[in-house]
Design an enzyme around this catalytic site. Structure first.
Site, PDB file in Angstrom:
ATOM      1  N   ARG A   1     -10.648  -5.519 -23.809  1.00 48.05           N
ATOM      2  CA  ARG A   1     -12.056  -5.282 -24.006  1.00 48.05           C
ATOM      3  C   ARG A   1     -11.875  -3.895 -25.471  1.00 48.05           C
ATOM      4  O   ARG A   1     -10.517  -3.596 -24.930  1.00 48.05           O
ATOM      5  CB  ARG A   1     -13.141  -4.347 -22.935  1.00 48.05           C
ATOM      6  CG  ARG A   1     -14.199  -3.770 -23.302  1.00 48.05           C
ATOM      7  CD  ARG A   1     -14.670  -4.848 -23.958  1.00 48.05           C
ATOM      8  NE  ARG A   1     -16.472  -4.475 -23.881  1.00 48.05           N
ATOM      9  CZ  ARG A   1     -17.680  -5.251 -24.291  1.00 48.05           C
ATOM     10  NH1 ARG A   1     -17.348  -6.744 -25.074  1.00 48.05           N
ATOM     11  NH2 ARG A   1     -18.928  -4.199 -24.659  1.00 48.05           N
TER      12      ARG A   1
ATOM     13  N   THR B   1     -20.317 -14.671 -29.783  1.00 44.18           N
ATOM     14  CA  THR B   1     -19.692 -14.388 -29.150  1.00 44.18           C
ATOM     15  C   THR B   1     -19.224 -15.849 -28.565  1.00 44.18           C
ATOM     16  O   THR B   1     -19.735 -16.842 -29.581  1.00 44.18           O
ATOM     17  CB  THR B   1     -19.822 -13.720 -28.045  1.00 44.18           C
ATOM     18  OG1 THR B   1     -20.640 -12.840 -28.521  1.00 44.18           O
ATOM     19  CG2 THR B   1     -18.865 -13.890 -26.989  1.00 44.18           C
TER      20      THR B   1
ATOM     21  N   ASN C   1     -18.976  -9.043 -31.387  1.00 40.90           N
ATOM     22  CA  ASN C   1     -21.091  -8.672 -30.711  1.00 40.90           C
ATOM     23  C   ASN C   1     -21.716  -9.594 -31.759  1.00 40.90           C
ATOM     24  O   ASN C   1     -21.777 -10.539 -31.821  1.00 40.90           O
ATOM     25  CB  ASN C   1     -20.904  -7.244 -30.945  1.00 40.90           C
ATOM     26  CG  ASN C   1     -21.924  -6.974 -30.321  1.00 40.90           C
ATOM     27  OD1 ASN C   1     -23.053  -7.390 -29.571  1.00 40.90           O
ATOM     28  ND2 ASN C   1     -23.028  -5.579 -30.921  1.00 40.90           N
TER      29      ASN C   1
ATOM     30  N   ASP D   1     -22.956  -2.308 -27.922  1.00 39.69           N
ATOM     31  CA  ASP D   1     -23.286  -2.320 -26.593  1.00 39.69           C
ATOM     32  C   ASP D   1     -22.435  -1.325 -25.453  1.00 39.69           C
ATOM     33  O   ASP D   1     -23.439  -1.035 -24.091  1.00 39.69           O
ATOM     34  CB  ASP D   1     -21.973  -3.165 -26.341  1.00 39.69           C
ATOM     35  CG  ASP D   1     -22.264  -5.133 -26.381  1.00 39.69           C
ATOM     36  OD1 ASP D   1     -23.180  -5.202 -26.552  1.00 39.69           O
ATOM     37  OD2 ASP D   1     -21.007  -5.788 -25.868  1.00 39.69           O
TER      38      ASP D   1
ATOM     39  N   SER E   1     -19.921  -4.800 -20.944  1.00 43.38           N
ATOM     40  CA  SER E   1     -20.141  -6.440 -21.322  1.00 43.38           C
ATOM     41  C   SER E   1     -20.819  -7.031 -20.616  1.00 43.38           C
ATOM     42  O   SER E   1     -21.091  -6.200 -19.242  1.00 43.38           O
ATOM     43  CB  SER E   1     -18.671  -6.220 -21.652  1.00 43.38           C
ATOM     44  OG  SER E   1     -18.556  -8.428 -21.547  1.00 43.38           O
TER      45      SER E   1
ATOM     46  N   GLY F   1     -23.865 -14.801 -25.282  1.00 45.89           N
ATOM     47  CA  GLY F   1     -25.728 -14.960 -25.570  1.00 45.89           C
ATOM     48  C   GLY F   1     -25.568 -13.832 -25.058  1.00 45.89           C
ATOM     49  O   GLY F   1     -27.181 -13.796 -24.503  1.00 45.89           O
ATOM     50  N   GLY F   2     -24.954 -12.639 -24.784  1.00 46.14           N
ATOM     51  CA  GLY F   2     -25.691 -11.356 -25.494  1.00 46.14           C
ATOM     52  C   GLY F   2     -26.025 -10.734 -23.596  1.00 46.14           C
ATOM     53  O   GLY F   2     -25.566 -11.815 -22.290  1.00 46.14           O
TER      54      GLY F   2
END
Ligand code: DON
Length: 566
Positions: A104, A377, A397, A419, A448, A468-469
């Site tokens: 990340r 993503t 993102n 985020d 996340s 899909g956030g």
């Protein structure tokens, strides 16, 4: 009063039954017979082929994961990339070692809590989304090197070769590419380097136009030859930092030098005789999934009318996302009460406040101190014939990330800084609220929702995930349920989806998720509903029916990917 006492007794009984069921849940058999075939499901045909080619050349699932990740970075520039990061959930069959590779992004060391606020403390629109100030320090290059060195058996020169070839030769623009580029046209135009690569005469390129990325090919070649230091301490690091700073960003060489990949122990829990393995902080996925399923374990869903089932699932989602907003962040920096949040006692407390006959207004849960997303993503799932597996969800993102490419590198930078909660109580681009736990701090990883997941018992195994956030977690939830209900890979990825995330207080749903009666009944219970016309998500799944020896793989028909069993 009598009715509530009865209900309470029923709940206590059900909890007891579940506790017994949990203690009896069969442990997965780590050394079951090997799969007869391998499978790869990814969001782009060229990435799926790259993975299969590496497997055919003698690589294992981890080598294939390097090839797929790097190829997706080239051919899905709106989804993930070498300027981004992600989570690779691995299972090594030889010793049943299961681990999450955390690649990340981190906040730059010069980042600070209020960096996206104006003098009056208001969030400045766009600052955490467009341009280099929005970019976290990328983890994907370090993660790929880590994967190759620690888990793979082929050299990076071989596993990065398909991506290098794809960058050099190019890939054709698809309808999806055009939609994403249209959406981010202004951000791409703002970076001359990005516009030259991803646009055509500064406009969205026509269908079939070939996107070639010679600079990215050269950067990947450097990485293949020189490993981690090239990206984090060498010529690429220099070029990235210079490019970012010249365009108003705050990166320093120290940021890259000090970036580290972290191996983390996954979140593991049991549900209906299956073991579910998902990702820990800095993802909220595993914790939220555990909470969701733990809450639902206290109800006999099969015995309830369909609309009550939906209602209860939505109530569980609401509460899991409240916890997300309130407690979750980078557990290396803040104290995240993971053990408590995934405990049966916590679920029991949440269950006690759920009414069968009415929706709980989100605001009544408390102030979580405190969207959308669907087709950027990326996720891929891999199973090899040794039984090794990878579920990986990777991101820059927003579509095309920050839209910024550092000159000469070909590397499109993420805008993952969005985020973080730029200001507690103000939602991000996915409408997600965040609290202090997810406030910006130097070197911190932003929270996340990415949730690569394994679901298994000694008869069956699924490897799944999706972009899909904010909706990722509930999509994975539906995918897990579809699998446990007996579904194959195609069923997992096609199942209609609905979603609740605490705030905004409404059920978002795909048009085929509910019929008119269900919608009417949910409204009567007090739920607000909002259709998402074009659907959401891009799930990639592999299923191994161990007993039958059958393997299925599927790529979400909502996207443009492919899945192959070979
Ligand atoms: O890490 C996260 O949760 C987000 N950056 C993921 C973004 C995403 O899935 C975009 N969706 N389509």
């Amino acid at each position: 009063m009598g009715r509530y006492t009865q209900l309470l007794t029923l709940i206590v009984l059900l909890v007891a039954v579940v506790a017994i069921k949990l203690s009896m849940a069969p442990a997965p058999e780590p050394h079951a017979a090997h799969p007869r075939q391998a499978a790869v499901a990814s969001a782009h045909p060229m990435a799926t082929e790259a993975g299969l080619d590496i497997l055919a050349a003698g690589g294992n699932a981890f080598d294939a994961a390097v090839a797929v990740s790097a190829t997706l970075a080239v051919v899905e520039p709106y989804s993930s990339g070498m300027g981004g990061g992600g989570f690779w959930l691995l299972h090594r069959a030889s010793d049943a070692h299961t681990v999450m590779i955390d690649g990340r992004e981190r906040a730059p060391l010069a980042a600070h809590r209020d960096m996206y606020l104006d003098a009056d403390g208001r969030v400045i629109p766009g600052l955490s989304v467009d341009g280099p100030l929005a970019a976290g320090i990328p983890g994907q290059a370090a993660a790929l090197v880590h994967l190759a060195e620690r888990y793979g058996r082929l050299p990076l020169k071989q596993t990065l070769a398909p991506a290098i070839a794809a960058a050099r030769k190019g890939f054709p623009v698809t309808p999806h590419y055009r939609r994403m580029a249209q959406f981010r046209l202004e951000a791409l135009r703002a970076s001359p380097e990005a516009a030259a690569i991803f646009l055509h005469d500064n406009e969205v390129p026509p269908l079939g136009h070939v996107i070639r990325q010679p600079d990215l090919a050269a950067s990947l070649k450097l990485l293949a030859a020189g490993g981690r230091d090239v990206f984090y301490d060498g010529p690429l690091a220099q070029a990235l930092v210079e490019g970012v700073r010249e365009a108003g960003g705050i990166w320093q060489l120290r940021d890259l030098r000090e970036y580290t990949v972290v191996e983390r122990r996954p979140i593991v829990f049991d549900h209906r005789g299956y073991r579910i393995t998902s990702v820990p902080p800095p993802s909220s996925g595993g914790v939220a999934l555990a909470t969701l399923f733990n809450i639902l374990d206290g109800f006999d869903l099969d015995a309830l009318p369909p609309v009550t089932r939906v209602h209860l699932k939505v109530e569980a989602m609401r509460r899991a996302y409240y916890d997300r907003a309130r407690y979750l962040g980078d557990s290396d920096v803040v104290d995240v009460p993971v053990a408590r949040l995934v405990s049966p006692q916590h679920a029991e407390q949440w269950r006690a406040g759920i009414r069968m006959d009415a929706a709980t207004p989100s605001t009544s849960l408390g102030k979580g101190e405190a969207g959308g997303g669907g087709f950027h993503t990326t996720h891929f799932s891999i199973l090899d014939t040794e039984g090794n597996r990878v579920a990986a969800t990777l991101s820059i993102n927003y579509p095309f990330g920050s839209g910024f490419v550092a000159p000469g590198t070909g590397i499109l930078l993420n805008d993952e800084m969005d985020d973080f909660s730029a200001r507690p109580g103000t939602p991000n681009v996915y409408g997600l609220m965040g609290g202090e736990a997810n406030a910006i701090a130097p070197g911190k990883r932003m929270l996340s929702s990415m949730s690569p997941t394994f679901v298994e018992n000694d008869q069956r195994l699924a490897i799944l995930g999706t972009p899909g956030g904010s909706r990722i977690i509930t999509m994975v939830f539906h995918g897990i349920n579809a699998f446990i209900d007996g579904g194959d890979a195609a069923t997992i990825v096609t199942t209609p989806r609905y979603h609740h995330q605490y705030l905004p207080d409404l059920i978002q749903y795909e048009p085929d998720a509910f019929d008119a009666d269900t919608i009417a009944e949910l409204r009567l219970l007090g739920h607000e509903l909002k259709p998402v016309e074009n659907g959401f998500g891009n799930m990639q799944a592999v299923v191994w029916e161990r007993e039958a020896g059958e393997i299925t793989a599927a790529s979400d028909p909502r996207g443009e990917g492919t899945a192959r069993v070979r």
